[in-house]
Design a protein around this motif. Structure first.
Motif, PDB file in Angstrom:
ATOM      1  N   VAL A  48       0.834  -1.196   0.000  1.00 10.66           N
ATOM      2  CA  VAL A  48       0.000   0.000   0.000  1.00 10.66           C
ATOM      3  C   VAL A  48       0.870   1.248   0.000  1.00 10.66           C
ATOM      4  CG1 VAL A  48      -1.652   1.346   1.349  1.00 10.66           C
ATOM      5  CG2 VAL A  48      -1.981  -1.115   1.095  1.00 10.66           C
ATOM      6  N   ASP A  77      -6.211   1.824   0.443  1.00  7.87           N
ATOM      7  CA  ASP A  77      -6.026   0.789   1.449  1.00  7.87           C
ATOM      8  C   ASP A  77      -5.781  -0.534   0.745  1.00  7.87           C
ATOM      9  OD1 ASP A  77      -8.512   0.102   0.425  1.00  7.87           O
ATOM     10  OD2 ASP A  77      -9.625   0.674   2.225  1.00  7.87           O
ATOM     11  N   ALA A  78      -5.728  -1.611   1.512  1.00  9.37           N
ATOM     12  CA  ALA A  78      -5.423  -2.926   0.938  1.00  9.37           C
ATOM     13  C   ALA A  78      -6.468  -3.337  -0.093  1.00  9.37           C
ATOM     14  CB  ALA A  78      -5.333  -3.969   2.050  1.00  9.37           C
ATOM     15  N   ASP A  79      -7.738  -3.042   0.159  1.00  2.64           N
ATOM     16  CA  ASP A  79      -8.785  -3.402  -0.796  1.00  2.64           C
ATOM     17  C   ASP A  79      -8.654  -2.581  -2.072  1.00  2.64           C
ATOM     18  OD1 ASP A  79     -11.277  -4.885  -1.385  1.00  2.64           O
ATOM     19  OD2 ASP A  79     -12.167  -2.886  -1.413  1.00  2.64           O
ATOM     20  N   GLY A  80      -8.345  -1.281  -1.932  1.00  2.74           N
ATOM     21  CA  GLY A  80      -8.152  -0.440  -3.095  1.00  2.74           C
ATOM     22  C   GLY A  80      -6.963  -0.888  -3.920  1.00  2.74           C
ATOM     23  N   ARG A  82      -5.856  -3.887  -4.178  1.00  9.43           N
ATOM     24  CA  ARG A  82      -6.255  -5.108  -4.877  1.00  9.43           C
ATOM     25  C   ARG A  82      -6.973  -4.765  -6.181  1.00  9.43           C
ATOM     26  NH1 ARG A  82     -10.900  -7.868  -4.835  1.00  9.43           N
ATOM     27  NH2 ARG A  82     -11.717  -6.650  -3.088  1.00  9.43           N
ATOM     28  N   HIS A  83      -7.793  -3.730  -6.170  1.00 10.76           N
ATOM     29  CA  HIS A  83      -8.517  -3.325  -7.370  1.00 10.76           C
ATOM     30  C   HIS A  83      -7.563  -2.718  -8.409  1.00 10.76           C
ATOM     31  CE1 HIS A  83     -12.595  -4.222  -6.140  1.00 10.76           C
ATOM     32  NE2 HIS A  83     -12.385  -3.627  -4.963  1.00 10.76           N
ATOM     33  N   SER A  86      -5.725  -5.577  -9.987  1.00 12.85           N
ATOM     34  CA  SER A  86      -6.609  -6.289 -10.908  1.00 12.85           C
ATOM     35  C   SER A  86      -6.741  -5.525 -12.222  1.00 12.85           C
ATOM     36  CB  SER A  86      -7.987  -6.472 -10.257  1.00 12.85           C
ATOM     37  OG  SER A  86      -8.892  -7.088 -11.154  1.00 12.85           O
ATOM     38  N   GLU A 138     -11.855   4.113  -7.925  1.00 14.46           N
ATOM     39  CA  GLU A 138     -12.844   4.034  -9.001  1.00 14.46           C
ATOM     40  C   GLU A 138     -12.645   5.161 -10.007  1.00 14.46           C
ATOM     41  OE1 GLU A 138     -15.397   2.833 -11.625  1.00 14.46           O
ATOM     42  OE2 GLU A 138     -14.782   1.646  -9.888  1.00 14.46           O
TER      43      GLU A 138
END
Length: 211
Positions: A48, A77-80, A82-83, A86, A138
């Motif tokens: 991150v 963050d970690a979820d962001g 990951r996106h 991807s 996004e």
């Protein structure tokens, strides 16, 4: 006309001659955050913290070439992350799926992902424009796909390529007149592949003559 800016990820592998123009340079920079080159460079999206540093640096350059671009995400963050990873992987798969020289002999079919986002269409005195939607990651995704759509309609998307050397896969912008370049660096990636193919042909001839 070659831009004089230096994208932080792409500058590790390419000079300014291989920069994609305008906002498409950001797409190229995103692709080149991966661990590429020889010796291998670090993956700028490995954590991150490193991803935040790259985003800040790359968006600083982006705003030089496109002042209307969205702001860099300030809450990654970690979820962001990951996106973002991807998105990078899907972009590389799409750009690699149909190389300009056609699929190699015996190639295995590749499942090409569908990358989707939302965007707003505005109509003004200057004509119709697509504007990124969303916030944070996004907005990055939306802006990235808008650049690809614009490049597709402008006829420049075919010049954003991924190196044909499977051990490289670096992204570059082909400025050759006939858009025929396939190697990230012909003196390294091209020669390596040519030597490998030559040795494979010699091995195949040796096996054939032994039969």
């Amino acid at each position: 006309m070659t831009t004089a800016v230096r994208w932080p990820a792409s500058a590790r592998y390419e000079d300014a001659e291989s920069n994609a123009p305008g906002g498409l340079g950001f797409v190229q920079d995103l692709l080149n955050t991966a661990s590429l080159g020889k010796p291998r460079q670090a993956d700028l999206l490995d954590s991150v913290e490193s991803a935040r540093q790259w985003l800040d640096s790359s968006f600083a350059v982006l705003h030089q070439v496109d002042p209307g671009a969205p702001a860099a995400p300030d809450d990654l963050d970690a979820d962001g992350l990951r996106h973002v990873l991807s998105l990078r992987d899907d972009l590389r798969t799409v750009l690699s799926a149909h190389p300009p020289e056609g699929p190699p002999s015996g190639a295995v079919a590749v499942s090409v992902p569908s990358i989707e986002t939302t965007a707003a269409v505005t109509l003004g005195a200057g004509g119709a424009r697509l504007r990124p939607q969303g916030a944070g990651v996004e907005a990055v995704r939306s802006y990235t796909l808008i650049q690809l759509v614009a490049a597709s309609y402008g006829g420049t998307l075919r010049r954003l390529k991924v190196c044909a050397n499977p051990r490289c896969r670096g992204a570059f912008y082909d400025r050759s007149k006939n858009c025929s370049r396939v190697w990230h660096d012909v003196s390294t990636c091209g020669n390596t592949q040519n030597v490998r193919a030559y040795r494979a042909r010699l091995k195949e001839r040796g096996l054939s003559s032994a039969q």
